[in-house]
Enzyme design. Structure first.
Site, PDB file in Angstrom:
ATOM      1  N   ASP A 129       0.831  -1.150  -0.086  1.00  0.00           N
ATOM      2  CA  ASP A 129      -0.030  -0.340  -0.029  1.00  0.00           C
ATOM      3  C   ASP A 129       0.897   1.354  -0.006  1.00  0.00           C
ATOM      4  O   ASP A 129       1.807   1.278   0.866  1.00  0.00           O
ATOM      5  CB  ASP A 129      -0.960  -0.033   1.183  1.00  0.00           C
ATOM      6  CG  ASP A 129      -1.998   0.922   1.360  1.00  0.00           C
ATOM      7  OD1 ASP A 129      -2.877   1.174   0.624  1.00  0.00           O
ATOM      8  OD2 ASP A 129      -1.714   2.077   2.013  1.00  0.00           O
ATOM      9  N   GLU A 137       1.864  -0.437  -4.881  1.00  0.00           N
ATOM     10  CA  GLU A 137       0.962   0.602  -5.437  1.00  0.00           C
ATOM     11  C   GLU A 137       1.460   1.857  -5.299  1.00  0.00           C
ATOM     12  O   GLU A 137       1.899   2.561  -4.231  1.00  0.00           O
ATOM     13  CB  GLU A 137      -0.255   0.530  -4.075  1.00  0.00           C
ATOM     14  CG  GLU A 137      -1.228   1.603  -4.728  1.00  0.00           C
ATOM     15  CD  GLU A 137      -2.200   2.244  -3.620  1.00  0.00           C
ATOM     16  OE1 GLU A 137      -3.159   2.778  -3.712  1.00  0.00           O
ATOM     17  OE2 GLU A 137      -1.663   2.333  -2.469  1.00  0.00           O
TER      18      GLU A 137
HETATM   19  C1  GLC Z   1      -4.121   3.029  -0.451  1.00  0.00           C
HETATM   20  C2  GLC Z   1      -5.420   2.310  -0.435  1.00  0.00           C
HETATM   21  C3  GLC Z   1      -6.635   3.246   0.067  1.00  0.00           C
HETATM   22  C4  GLC Z   1      -6.232   3.737   1.291  1.00  0.00           C
HETATM   23  C5  GLC Z   1      -5.004   4.215   1.157  1.00  0.00           C
HETATM   24  C6  GLC Z   1      -4.278   4.585   2.674  1.00  0.00           C
HETATM   25  O1  GLC Z   1      -4.356   3.992  -1.614  1.00  0.00           O
HETATM   26  O2  GLC Z   1      -5.592   1.464  -1.563  1.00  0.00           O
HETATM   27  O3  GLC Z   1      -7.839   2.314   0.223  1.00  0.00           O
HETATM   28  O4  GLC Z   1      -7.308   4.490   1.738  1.00  0.00           O
HETATM   29  O5  GLC Z   1      -3.893   3.509   0.747  1.00  0.00           O
HETATM   30  O6  GLC Z   1      -4.002   3.643   3.318  1.00  0.00           O
END
Ligand code: GLC
Ligand code: CA
Length: 535
Positions: A201, A275
């Site tokens: 994440d 991500e």
């Molecule tokens: C990422 C996740 C999202 C979350 C954010 C903070 O973007 O996919 O759902 O709110 O991180 O952790």
């Protein structure tokens, strides 16, 4: 055929645990619920599942606010349930990825509670980003949270702590070796339990620069980072590289260390996907250099218009960029953070685009419900849960629409998802979209995905890259036609509302809509449809 290593051209099914299947009637999906539906997932033909967070959490941000990254929240079950889920998935031939959230903890994590007590200058506070207020009492800098409002929250003794997201999600200080070593413990913990890898994440956010400096345009960078704000692309692309808390060089050191840790499990093919929302797009390739991570999400299709020229650019660029570091691209049409593809571009369009993308080289991520063609849920404001809705005081509706539970069976909401009251409402309009109905309808979106995934495995995996046949720069049979050849298969996507005739012969493997007229070495590609033809 499966690719080798398994993740190279995998199809990975994202499960949002709270919305998948509820085993105990409390209205929320849980681990036992997921385990009980793994055969459904296997029948779909995917190689792996990725589970969004199910860790101990006050659930202020859908579980991405983690209070204990090495335990299961009681709403989802316990560690034995997690172990069981992993084992059953493995016995069905599927790998399991879990989400890790290293950018921040929940404010309920024991470290943050200790930091509050220990006070300024303490080792406990040094695990986060605590700073004194400016002389006039304002926060240390002017950054804006990605969820709206300031990025800093003041504690009782006057210090502020940094949170890029909700105030309940204090950012960890990755310059502190204690943070890094604690995270290694977490990674090992899940690997020991049997997982095959991680979705990381906010992988681009761990290292911050200029923490005590104001940014000249904090609202600008905050807007530039959001997909739902219309902004002149030139302005957006000029602002993005100036974001002082994303995509800093320092993050790569972290992933080099993680890679060594993954590779130390020599008998396993551990993988990790980042991500990382980065700009310019070439920066994404840095995350998948040979000594870093295995994959990086490609978000370009999450907001791409259903237009041939735009899609052509995305596909060619994604393949070429990743090729420059010896990696393959990843593809995603939906996830838990963005509007569902069927709502965004239309149901028929979403089927055509999915069938096109499933033919491409690389890994495909499918968000649970996408295979049912689910649209976004209709949610009254009183039921909303996303912190984005609250922190922007309702100006942004947030992401709950994509997170509505799955419709499984029966004639009325909540369609077998729960025997209780679902945590977000399902609509009776989804009657024809249940797994039960779609399973027996050969023309359903569910059966389109099932057939496509099987054909992908039989004919496309490991068949190398694509050759363009039709695009704004090739063929030019119609400006609304995209076509590629991969291995022995030709893939045609007609984006227009009228059929297009092309010279083409072979065996029709699958189509996303309409009927194909084939004679005299010619085929008509139906309106808004993708077809695969085997030669
Ligand atoms: C990422 C996740 C999202 C979350 C954010 C903070 O973007 O996919 O759902 O709110 O991180 O952790
Ligand atoms: Ca439950």
């Amino acid at each position: 055929m499966k690719s080798s290593p398994w993740w190279k051209e995998a199809t990975i099914y994202q499960i949002y645990p709270r919305s998948f299947f509820d085993s105990n009637g409390d209205g929320e999906g849980d681990l036992k619920g997921i385990t009980s539906k793994l055969e459904y997932v296997q029948e779909l033909g995917v190689d792996a599942i990725w589970l969004s967070p199910f860790y101990t959490s006050p659930n202020k941000d859908g579980g991405y606010d983690v209070a204990d990254p090495r335990d299961v929240d009681p709403r989802f079950g316990d560690l034995a349930d997690a172990k069981k889920l992993i084992d059953v998935a493995h016995s069905l031939g599927m790998k399991v990825l879990v989400d890790v959230v290293p950018n921040h903890f929940s404010d309920q994590h024991v470290w943050f509670q200790q930091a509050l007590k220990a006070g300024r200058g303490s080792a406990e506070r040094a695990r986060f980003h605590f700073y004194d207020a400016n002389d006039d009492g304002t926060p240390p800098n002017n950054w804006i949270s990605l969820f709206g409002g300031p990025s800093w929250t003041q504690v009782e003794d006057g210090q502020y702590y940094l949170h890029l997201f909700d105030s309940s999600q204090p950012d960890l200080n990755w310059e502190n070796p204690e943070v890094a070593s604690d995270y290694e413990v977490t990674l090992r913990f899940w690997l020991e339990l049997g997982v095959d890898g991680f979705r990381i994440d906010v992988a681009h956010g761990l290292v911050k620069e200029n923490l005590l400096t104001n940014h000249p345009d904090p609202q600008g960078i905050s807007d530039a980072l959001r997909l739902d704000v219309s902004m002149d692309p030139e302005i957006r692309y000029a602002l993005l590289p100036t974001v002082p808390y994303f995509d800093r060089q320092g993050v790569h050191e972290i992933y080099r260390k993680w890679r060594k840790l993954f590779d130390s499990y020599q008998d396993r093919e551990i993988m990790a996907v980042a991500e990382a929302w980065v700009h310019p797009p070439v920066n994404a390739t840095r995350y998948v250099r040979p000594d870093e991570l295995h994959q990086v999400f490609n978000f370009d299709l999450l907001d791409a218009p259903f237009k041939a020229d735009f899609l052509y650019e995305v596909v060619t660029r994604s393949i070429e960029l990743m090729d420059s570091v010896g990696a393959l691209p990843t593809w995603a049409l939906s996830n838990h953070d963005s509007p569902r593809v069927a709502s965004r571009i239309g149901e028929v369009q979403a089927r055509a685009l999915a069938l096109f993308v499933l033919a491409l080289p690389g890994s495909c991520y499918v968000f649970a419900g996408q295979e049912l063609g689910l649209p976004d849920g209709e949610i009254p404001d009183s039921s909303r849960q996303d912190p984005i809705y609250f922190r922007t005081k309702g100006a942004q509706k947030g992401r709950d629409g994509a997170r509505v539970p799955l419709p499984w069976s029966g004639e009325a909401a909540p369609f077998g998802f729960t025997s209780g009251k679902p945590w977000l409402p399902l609509t009776d309009k989804w009657k024809e979209l249940t797994v039960e109905k779609q399973s027996v309808d050969p023309k359903s979106t569910l059966n389109l995905y099932r057939t496509a995934l099987k054909l992908r495995a039989d004919h496309l995996i490991s068949q190398g890259s694509i050759t363009w046949l039709e695009s704004p720069h090739h063929g030019m049979k119609s400006e609304s036609l995209l076509a590629v050849r991969r291995g022995n298969v030709s893939i045609y996507m007609n984006l227009s509302e009228s059929p297009v005739e092309v010279e083409l012969s072979g065996k029709l493997l699958i189509m996303s809509a309409g009927t194909v007229d084939a004679r005299d070495g010619k085929m008509t590609i139906p309106a808004i449809s993708t077809i695969w033809v085997h030669h």
